[in-house]
Design an enzyme around this catalytic site. Structure first.
Site, PDB file in Angstrom:
ATOM      1  N   ILE A  12      44.216  57.074  -7.848  1.00  0.00           N
ATOM      2  CA  ILE A  12      43.612  56.136  -8.936  1.00  0.00           C
ATOM      3  C   ILE A  12      43.766  54.688  -8.364  1.00  0.00           C
ATOM      4  CG2 ILE A  12      43.993  57.901 -10.848  1.00  0.00           C
ATOM      5  CD1 ILE A  12      46.528  55.958 -11.423  1.00  0.00           C
ATOM      6  N   SER A  13      42.920  53.841  -8.891  1.00  0.00           N
ATOM      7  CA  SER A  13      43.031  52.437  -8.363  1.00  0.00           C
ATOM      8  C   SER A  13      42.812  52.296  -7.208  1.00  0.00           C
ATOM      9  CB  SER A  13      44.163  51.925  -9.169  1.00  0.00           C
ATOM     10  OG  SER A  13      44.204  50.294  -8.977  1.00  0.00           O
ATOM     11  N   ASN A  14      43.764  51.718  -6.178  1.00  0.00           N
ATOM     12  CA  ASN A  14      43.740  51.635  -4.869  1.00  0.00           C
ATOM     13  C   ASN A  14      43.745  53.028  -4.196  1.00  0.00           C
ATOM     14  OD1 ASN A  14      43.428  48.706  -4.948  1.00  0.00           O
ATOM     15  ND2 ASN A  14      45.461  48.326  -4.154  1.00  0.00           N
ATOM     16  N   GLY A  54      39.991  58.204  -9.376  1.00  0.00           N
ATOM     17  CA  GLY A  54      39.982  57.679 -10.669  1.00  0.00           C
ATOM     18  C   GLY A  54      40.180  56.145 -10.311  1.00  0.00           C
TER      19      GLY A  54
END
Length: 579
Positions: free
Chosen positions: A239-241, A263
């Site tokens: 998720i994210s980075n 995500g």
């Protein structure tokens, strides 16, 4: 293959998933204590790192229903294999760690490879991958993607070894040893000072973690060896980075990767309409958003009492922006509207601005911009073009030497980006009346300026641009439409449109009423307003796994009309997960 450098066993009161803390221990407001604060053991550091990373990623509040409506914190016994690995051309290693459950299913060989979110340490994706994979008998391979919490104390020449405990530069074996000038003081941060621009190598970090997993499994189960990509299922998740990293991994050559779940990914599809780099919209938000938020109705923002406290600061920002020629208007409301219109014209939605108030309140925009500017420009210690540095600080933000206890806890407590864990941002440009504005203007100029430093940073940003997937495989991208840190309009949406050309098996789930930080849903005002994103990550993993088994077809694209919990508890039916 990278051979494991350290193997540890985790059973009984020290399992793989929660280090024996269980749900109640993870919910505890105080972190697991060290017997000797200045000299914690590797086991104590691991337990505390796992506690911090769970709480930073998942909503563990009683009304969040983690472990009931979705997710698992069941104890999973097993072993951990870890090493320091380098991608070709890098000067500093990234951490790789593989969790192998005792119940690993050798007849259905499965590895879930996960990249940490943000700049977190090697356990930074434990709440993302572990609860889904470990109870199913899959191994999990983690990478910190060349960032992580390996801070280096320039004053004492100390940093963390592979097991998290401290050693000196002379001792060797450090996970991060910067090339620093003689006599340098303060703290070197790996993401900022490695000179590697780690984001450019995210895909290679993920693939190398998967390769390390095969090596660890060979050692764990020699009777079932060899473990190879052609006989072991590899699913990447983040998720994210971390979400951006697993998408970048799909660009790596070879048929090694079977499926991807990403995500809220930070991903730059540079040639796609609407795409913007993280650094571009971060520096823009750092400058304009405090003022622009005054244009939104007070009742529309979470935590209205906190808004009353910060309104004078936001109004002061409006005035200094006007003086700098960055907004128009002779009154605070007119200046706020000017800032708001600029952000809207550049692609920000009201939903993203509303959720972005959290990043304003935590000064997260500035923290990201300071670290990433240094990373993109491949600057070393003392070279930041805007004069920023990191250090332990006094109450007045002046630099000081770190204490033994602070230094010992950095590896377990840090997020990879100061401020936090006793390390702060040293801003040499601080000046009244709006103290942080001069530094922010310098950071913004690196994005759109034309001097040598700006071109250097811009070159680093260009190196992070995503390419096309090389192989057709199931991919699910999930993004909350209210994300205020990595707005989907700048990241997922343009990436999906571009990547579908190369991989028609890519699916996109857009989730209404979801923002970026599940961990902040423990705050009542946020939990009442937003739904968690992790349930959709787990559901997507279920579905791509079934696709690989041949028991279902690819999931469909979805605009998910999720309903927040309000004053009640999260219930699975509110999430409207695609089936």
């Amino acid at each position: 293959m990278i051979e494991p450098q350290r193997v540890t066993e985790h059973r009984g009161t020290d399992d793989l998933l929660t280090a024996g803390l269980g749900l109640e221990g993870l919910r505890a407001m105080a972190p697991p204590a060290f017997a000797d604060a200045a000299n914690p053991t590797s086991a104590e550091l691991r337990r505390r790192a796992i506690w911090n990373n769970w709480r930073g990623i998942a909503d563990l509040s009683p009304t969040g229903a983690y472990g009931q409506a979705y997710g698992s914190v069941a104890g999973v016994p097993g072993r951990e294999y870890s090493a320091l690995a380098k991608v070709p051309g890098a000067t500093q290693p990234h951490r790789v760690l593989v969790q192998v459950p005792d119940a690993f299913d050798a007849a259905r060989r499965c590895v879930v490879v996960a990249a940490s979110s943000g700049s977190r340490g090697v356990y930074g994706a434990i709440a993302v991958a572990g609860p889904w994979a470990l109870p199913k008998g899959c191994a999990v391979a983690y990478t910190d993607k060349g960032a992580g919490t390996d801070y280096f104390d320039l004053d004492t020449q100390q940093a963390a070894r592979e097991d998290g405990t401290l050693a000196t530069l002379d001792d060797g074996g450090l996970a991060f040893a910067p090339d620093a000038p003689v006599g340098a003081s303060g703290v070197a941060v790996k993401h900022a000072h490695s000179r590697d621009n780690p984001e450019a190598d995210w895909g290679r970090h993920v693939k190398q973690a998967a390769e390390f997993a095969l090596s660890a499994l060979d050692q764990a189960f020699p009777q079932a060896a060899p473990f190879r990509f052609d006989n072991t299922r590899i699913i990447a998740v983040g998720i994210s980075n971390g979400g951006g990293a697993v998408l970048r991994a799909s660009e790596e050559e070879g048929g090694w990767l079977d499926a991807v779940v990403a995500g809220e990914p930070n991903i730059l599809a540079v040639d796609a309409p609407g795409a913007r780099s993280l650094y571009d919209y971060t520096t823009e938000a750092a400058l304009l958003m405090p003022c622009a938020l005054l244009h939104l109705p007070a009742e529309s923002l979470p935590q209205p009492p906190l808004r009353a406290q910060v309104e004078p600061l936001w109004a002061a920002r409006c005035a200094t922006l006007k003086a700098a020629g960055l907004v128009e208007g002779d009154t605070t409301p007119a200046q706020a509207e000017s800032a708001y219109r600029q952000l809207r014209d550049n692609g920000w939605t009201d939903a993203a601005l509303t959720a972005g108030a959290l990043s304003v309140g935590f000064d997260l925009w500035r923290a990201v911009a300071v670290t990433y500017a240094s990373a993109y420009g491949r600057y070393g210690v003392g070279e930041h073009p805007c004069g920023f540095a990191f250090s332990a600080q006094n109450a007045d933000f002046s630099a000081r030497a770190a204490s033994d206890a602070e230094r010992a806890a950095w590896w377990a407590d840090g997020s990879g980006i100061p401020p936090g864990a006793g390390v702060g941002i040293v801003d040499t440009k601080l000046a009244p009346p709006d103290f942080t504005l001069p530094g922010l203007q310098c950071l913004r100029a690196l994005n759109d300026g034309d001097n040598e430093d700006a071109r250097r940073v811009q070159t680093g940003i260009a190196e992070t641009a995503a390419g096309f997937p090389r192989t057709r495989r199931p991919v699910v991208v999930i993004h909350g439409l209210d994300d205020g840190l990595v707005p989907p309009a700048f990241s997922s949406a343009p990436y999906v449109e571009q990547a579908r050309i190369a991989n028609p098996d890519l699916r996109y789930w857009q989730v209404r009423n979801a923002q970026h930080f599940d961990g902040f849903l423990a705050l009542p005002a946020y939990g009442a307003r937003y739904v968690p994103l992790l349930p959709y990550v787990y559901a997507a993993l279920d579905q791509v796994d079934a696709v690989l088994d041949g028991t279902r077809v690819l999931p469909a694209n979805a605009l998910i009309d999720a309903r927040p919990r309000g004053a009640g508890n999260v219930e699975a039916s509110q999430l409207a997960i695609p089936r």
